[in-house]
Design an enzyme around this catalytic site. Structure first.
Site, short mmCIF file in Angstrom:
data_model
loop_
_atom_site.label_atom_id
_atom_site.label_comp_id
_atom_site.label_asym_id
_atom_site.label_seq_id
_atom_site.Cartn_x
_atom_site.Cartn_y
_atom_site.Cartn_z
N CYS A 175 -6.83 -14.75 -25.89
CA CYS A 175 -8.26 -14.49 -26.03
C CYS A 175 -8.56 -13.42 -27.07
CB CYS A 175 -8.85 -14.08 -24.68
SG CYS A 175 -7.89 -12.82 -23.80
N HIS A 288 -14.77 -9.37 -24.14
CA HIS A 288 -13.95 -8.39 -24.83
C HIS A 288 -14.70 -7.80 -26.02
CE1 HIS A 288 -10.71 -9.59 -22.37
NE2 HIS A 288 -9.96 -10.25 -23.23
#
Length: 380
Positions: A175, A288
């Site tokens: 990711c 994130h």
């Protein structure tokens, strides 16, 4: 307030998609998920299997397939023996979760895997032998020679030899790598990145639904003056941050940091690019953030970089210095696009050879499920 666990299991029978947990201050600035279900069940579509369907990413696979009207003639819901028998409603049809076995992939064209590396290593090759194209979200095959490691907007040509009907493995990058390279690659194409320094601020979702639940639980406990429950991370997470919980290697880097280093080199097909990373876990639910410093072979000023990023697919620029408004994890949660801001010249490098940028992206969506479904779309 819905718990993170509820949000990650919205296709269970008897439930409907719940409202987002987070408020978006400017919902028009990023591409939102559709608000209506679009039926994609059709006879000329491929047959699909979702492996690890009960997990956070497995549930997001279903959400993305529905949102993007991915065509399919059948879909299998696969999970562990423990989850077998659960009933899910997907696009107005009820499905029963089946136990994952070696027989699960007969007649399956595309399998989306997110059940952990050990499951992928055991059943991925079995699926390939059945003629299935496996899109794997784990780290099991990412660095295996001959297995494409793909971000469609970045290196879709790596899949040129993968075709429906011929079994194959395709790896979904980590990711943090996906979110970083969505922003860095358009600039790399223009001026060639020689060195990249990344600091990540990673959400609970990267550790799964149980970590999201624990963050919410700890937050309540701390506010109530109680000792926080520490089962997932072994230390207080709420109102705290710490070095990423991945194992630390002999070189002092942790595994998460080395994934970003190695995966960038493979995706860019550039073994000489210098990459270093520091990965931090922060008490954010599902998106994130990354600070990225870039050193280029050719000069690139911040205005040209901003224009390049504005035109890049899957990227939105939020870079308002006057209002001090830049990307936040909150704003990109449940969104498809990666947001980029704080675009500025690196004053420590001469001749416009360096830039700093700040990037945010939804870890479950573009960082996992959306990227995998986009890979599957390239097979259609």
């Amino acid at each position: 307030m819905q718990s993170p666990a509820t949000l990650s299991r919205r296709f269970l029978t008897g439930t409907t998609p719940t409202p987002t947990l987070l408020h978006h201050p400017n919902p028009t600035s990023l591409r939102s998920r559709p608000t209506t279900v679009r039926m994609a069940l059709r006879e000329d579509g491929p047959s699909i299997a979702v492996v690890g369907v009960t997990g956070a990413v497995g549930q997001e696979f279903l959400s993305v397939l529905s949102d993007r009207s991915f065509p399919y003639r059948s879909i299998k819901m696969l999970a562990s023996k423990r989850s077998a028998g659960k009933k899910y409603t997907f696009e107005e049809n009820e499905y029963v979760v089946e136990e994952l076995t070696g027989e699960s992939f007969k007649g399956v064209d595309i399998a989306l895997f997110s059940a952990g590396g050990s499951i992928s290593k055991e059943f991925g090759p079995v699926a390939v032998e059945c003629g299935t194209v496996v899109v794997d979200n784990s780290s099991a095959f990412r660095m295996v020679d001959g297995v494409p490691l793909v971000i469609p907007e970045v290196n879709g040509d790596a899949m040129k030899d993968v075709k429906l009907g011929k079994g194959a493995l395709v790896a979904n990058p980590n990711c943090s790598t996906i979110i970083c390279l969505m922003a860095a690659t358009p600039l790399h194409r223009r001026a060639k990145v020689l060195r990249m320094v990344v600091s990540t601020y990673q959400a609970a979702s990267g550790a799964g639904a149980a970590a999201m639940e624990e963050l919410e639980l700890q937050t309540r406990e701390v506010l109530e003056g109680k000792r926080p429950t520490c089962n997932i991370f072994k230390q207080q997470y709420a109102f705290n941050l710490f070095s990423h919980n991945a194992p630390v290697l002999p070189n002092g880097y942790n595994e998460e940091e080395m994934k970003l280093v190695k995966e960038t080199r493979k995706i860019w097909n550039d073994k000489d690019v210098k990459v270093t990373a520091t990965c931090i876990r922060v008490p954010v639910m599902r998106a994130h953030a990354e600070s990225v410093n870039l050193q280029f072979a050719s000069p690139l000023d911040e205005n040209e970089a901003r224009d390049i990023l504005k035109k890049a697919p899957g990227v939105v620029v939020i870079d308002d210095r006057a209002s001090n408004r830049f990307p936040t994890p909150l704003e990109v949660s449940n969104k498809d696009d990666v947001a980029v801001g704080r675009i500025r010249q690196d004053e420590s490098q001469d001749g416009n050879h360096g830039l700093d940028i700040f990037v945010c992206g939804d870890q479950i969506r573009k960082g996992a499920a959306l990227n995998a479904v986009q890979i599957a779309e390239m097979l259609l």
